[in-house]
Design an enzyme around this catalytic site. Structure first.
Site, PDB file in Angstrom:
ATOM      1  N   ASP A  44       0.827  -1.225   0.000  1.00  0.00           N
ATOM      2  CA  ASP A  44       0.000   0.000   0.000  1.00  0.00           C
ATOM      3  C   ASP A  44       0.858   1.271   0.000  1.00  0.00           C
ATOM      4  O   ASP A  44       0.335   2.379   0.109  1.00  0.00           O
ATOM      5  CB  ASP A  44      -0.991   0.000   1.172  1.00  0.00           C
ATOM      6  N   ASP A 117       7.319   5.722  21.347  1.00  0.00           N
ATOM      7  CA  ASP A 117       7.201   7.181  21.372  1.00  0.00           C
ATOM      8  C   ASP A 117       5.967   7.518  22.210  1.00  0.00           C
ATOM      9  O   ASP A 117       4.889   6.979  21.952  1.00  0.00           O
ATOM     10  CB  ASP A 117       7.029   7.693  19.933  1.00  0.00           C
ATOM     11  N   ASP A 219       7.842  12.721  23.574  1.00  0.00           N
ATOM     12  CA  ASP A 219       7.686  13.841  22.657  1.00  0.00           C
ATOM     13  C   ASP A 219       7.460  15.160  23.411  1.00  0.00           C
ATOM     14  O   ASP A 219       6.585  15.223  24.291  1.00  0.00           O
ATOM     15  CB  ASP A 219       6.473  13.545  21.763  1.00  0.00           C
ATOM     16  N   GLU A 278      12.280  14.442  24.817  1.00  0.00           N
ATOM     17  CA  GLU A 278      12.644  15.407  23.779  1.00  0.00           C
ATOM     18  C   GLU A 278      12.719  16.754  24.485  1.00  0.00           C
ATOM     19  O   GLU A 278      11.701  17.276  24.922  1.00  0.00           O
ATOM     20  CB  GLU A 278      11.596  15.415  22.660  1.00  0.00           C
ATOM     21  N   HIS A 353      13.899  12.044  12.494  1.00  0.00           N
ATOM     22  CA  HIS A 353      12.790  12.329  11.574  1.00  0.00           C
ATOM     23  C   HIS A 353      12.442  13.811  11.499  1.00  0.00           C
ATOM     24  O   HIS A 353      11.621  14.198  10.663  1.00  0.00           O
ATOM     25  CB  HIS A 353      11.571  11.520  12.013  1.00  0.00           C
ATOM     26  N   ASP A 354      12.979  14.623  12.402  1.00  0.00           N
ATOM     27  CA  ASP A 354      12.713  16.069  12.378  1.00  0.00           C
ATOM     28  C   ASP A 354      13.871  16.856  11.788  1.00  0.00           C
ATOM     29  O   ASP A 354      13.812  18.088  11.715  1.00  0.00           O
ATOM     30  CB  ASP A 354      12.479  16.590  13.806  1.00  0.00           C
TER      31      ASP A 354
HETATM   32  C1  NOJ Z   1       8.343  16.486  18.020  1.00  0.00           C
HETATM   33  C2  NOJ Z   1       8.254  15.392  17.026  1.00  0.00           C
HETATM   34  O1  NOJ Z   1       9.505  14.765  16.925  1.00  0.00           O
HETATM   35  C3  NOJ Z   1       7.792  16.003  15.738  1.00  0.00           C
HETATM   36  O2  NOJ Z   1       7.890  15.123  14.650  1.00  0.00           O
HETATM   37  C4  NOJ Z   1       6.395  16.487  15.943  1.00  0.00           C
HETATM   38  O3  NOJ Z   1       5.976  17.185  14.794  1.00  0.00           O
HETATM   39  C5  NOJ Z   1       6.279  17.416  17.154  1.00  0.00           C
HETATM   40  N1  NOJ Z   1       7.040  16.970  18.287  1.00  0.00           N
HETATM   41  C6  NOJ Z   1       4.856  17.514  17.597  1.00  0.00           C
HETATM   42  O4  NOJ Z   1       4.451  16.304  18.179  1.00  0.00           O
END
Ligand code: NOJ
Length: 581
Positions: A44, A117, A219, A278, A353-354
């Site tokens: 998918d 997470d 997070d 985080e 990923h950010d």
């Molecule tokens: C941090 C996360 O790593 C990110 O990907 C997300 O957009 C923001 N927090 C909001 O949850």
């Protein structure tokens, strides 16, 4: 003088330090998987849990100890799972709870731990709690969120990270009130000042821990506590804090540490797990308050200071045309090392990923340097005194995709920034260029498994484009190449594991003013290792205070090293580790 280092030499294990502060999570190497982009098993176009199950032996082959999954809970996916609509379920696109149980078992059978997470600063607006809370002012769930009744006038300004309109208060007609959302409007902030909400969160944490998960990545946990009087914030305060200005304010909630301590008391301390918060907006002055063992809060957190290096101030993630200086980078990572020398413990990462791909941001993704600079960056991550977090794909040196067309982006952050700039009549093209270096989707493209269609990620249409360099950069070809980034990475992990000095040994920055070479020593008891990393595309010199012996090279990302009288000459992006005793 030129000589070869034996890349396959077996390292001499150092003595095991007998410190009372030794723990498994300090010694662990963590591998972060973005499930949407890892492996699709059903065609998918979206990665899934069964796909991860298929790759368990690969994950094991890396030598990592812990895997962290980005959110896999049901979600409308306005922010790829960071908007959770059910904290105790599995996103149907990713599979079922049975798949999850099999996956967890498969990891544990291989002696790999799993970190989930935990996204509890906010939920999705499609979570049942929010549906209830927004239905009437009297609803018992009302206080699970932050509301500002319109009869009090407009709420004091708060900034949102993703909102096009700007401002973190969204008006909701039904109850004639505003609700708070630090991120997208579909991500309303949970009200941690409400003890009932806190108990709900602790309950869902126990749900996963009782299933056997081994920890949480939390997070934006630094934002959970809010001053519910919502005072006006003065511009003067914000100006002092420059780039992370709202983040720094948001990370100073009045009861943040009370809540972390309560969480620790009621949940975390009951299990043998690891936690990493985080730490958005957490300054170095505040650092130990989160991770000092005596305070009983978290084990580690991710700081953001390194990620701002080389960016212009402001919220549009634009690179500074002047680039960045290695001396700033070294100073910063050394400071963040030193702060945890006595108390607490650090984490280290260069990609996730950010963030963009680490090789594009901190190394050099030009074809001639991509592999060697990836190896150099891994040498850094795996020789620092902190728990390393490696983002899936970096172990094969995947680089930024650098989209030319805004329609290729999927990320709410970039898409909303674009709309906002358009609305303000800005030159969007200029920003698009910057995002080729900085945008989050650069690191969210599918994992490159082989040189077949869609890099072996899916038989369907991938949810986001695959990087066109997959013919060259892919796991299958690197697996059989002894000189690949992948095999270098595997070797480094084994090296770290057999050398506790790399985990627990002291760190000392050397040759601070060198703009090309990051040099440091790690020492433990009578052992001493020297790490030399050339962060530049030119040859570089390092002056050694003691003679370097040919037989002393333990790690080298080239096949040789040039050594002269008191000098070491490093090739572009060369990384070496040398035994000094
Ligand atoms: C941090 C996360 O790593 C990110 O990907 C997300 O957009 C923001 N927090 C909001 O949850």
């Amino acid at each position: 003088m030129n000589f070869s280092a034996n890349q396959n030499q077996t390292p001499n294990p150092t003595t095991n330090p007998q410190s009372p502060n030794q723990t498994w999570w300090k010694e662990a190497v963590v591998y972060q998987i973005y499930p949407r982009s890892f492996k699709d098993s059903n065609g998918d176009g979206v990665g899934d849990l069964q796909g991860i199950i298929e790759k368990l032996d690969y994950i094991k082959s890396l030598g990592v100890d812990v895997v962290w999954f980005n959110p896999i809970y049901p979600s409308p996916n306005c922010d790829n799972g960071y908007d959770v609509s059910d904290y105790e379920g599995i996103m149907p696109e990713f599979g079922t709870m049975q798949d999850f149980d099999r996956l967890l078992k498969g990891l544990h059978q291989r002696n790999i731990k799993l970190m989930m997470d935990l996204v509890v600063n906010h939920s999705s607006d499609e979570h049942e709690w929010f549906k209830q809370a927004s239905s009437s002012k009297e609803n018992p769930y009302r206080d699970y969120y932050h509301w500002w009744p319109a009869e009090k006038g407009k709420p004091p300004y708060r900034d949102s990270f993703f909102d096009i309109e700007e401002g973190a208060w969204k008006y909701d007609e039904k109850t004639d009130s505003y609700f708070l959302h630090y991120f997208a409007t579909k991500q309303p902030d949970l009200n941690w000042e409400n003890p009932v909400l806190r108990e709900e969160v602790f309950k869902l944490m126990r749900f996963w821990l009782d299933k056997g998960v081994d920890g949480f990545r939390m997070d934006v946990i630094s934002y959970i506590s809010k001053d519910i009087n919502f005072p006006e914030i003065t511009q003067e305060y914000l100006d002092q804090n420059d780039k992370g200005r709202w983040g720094i304010y948001y990370a100073k909630g009045p009861h943040l540490h009370d809540y972390l301590q309560q969480m620790n008391r009621e949940v975390l301390s009951q299990y043998d797990i690891m936690t990493v918060g985080e730490g958005s907006g957490v300054t170095i002055e505040e650092a130990t308050n989160f991770v000092d063992e005596d305070r009983k809060e978290l084990d580690m957190f991710f700081h953001f200071d390194g990620m701002y290096i080389g960016l212009l101030p402001g919220k549009y993630k634009q690179p500074d045309p002047a680039g960045w200086k290695l001396t700033d980078f070294k100073k910063l990572y050394s400071k963040w090392n030193d702060i945890f020398a006595e108390k607490g413990w650090g984490s280290i990462y260069l990609g996730n990923h950010d963030q963009p791909r680490m090789v594009s941001r901190w190394g050099n993704d030009a074809p001639e340097f991509a592999a060697v600079s990836s190896k150099m960056l891994h040498t850094f991550l795996l020789t620092m005194r902190a728990t390393p977090y490696i983002y899936a794909g970096d172990e094969i040196g995947m680089g930024n995709i650098k989209f030319d067309d805004i329609h290729d982006y999927r990320d709410i952050e970039t898409l909303n920034m674009y709309q906002k700039l358009q609305k303000d009549g800005e030159d969007t093209q200029k920003y698009m260029e910057g995002w080729k270096l900085t945008a989050r989707d650069n690191s969210r493209t599918p994992f490159q498994w082989n040189d077949q269609e869609n890099a072996g990620f899916t038989t369907g249409k991938p949810w986001i484009k695959v990087n066109t360099n997959f013919n060259v950069v892919n796991e299958a070809s690197q697996d059989v190449d002894p000189n690949s980034v992948l095999n270098y990475f595997r070797k480094l992990i084994q090296f770290r594991k057999s050398h506790p000095i790399l985990v627990y040994g002291d760190y000392q920055l050397l040759d601070e003013a060198n703009e090309q070479v990051y040099a440091y020593a790690r020492s433990l008891d009578d052992q001493k290792l020297l790490v030399l990393l050339n962060f530049s595309a030119q040859e570089a010199e390092y002056t050694s205070l003691q003679p370097i012996h040919t037989s002393a090279i333990l790690i080298n990302n080239y096949s040789d090293l040039k050594v002269g009288q008191e000098k070491v000459f490093l090739k572009p992006y060369q990384a070496v580790m040398i035994n000094l005793k």
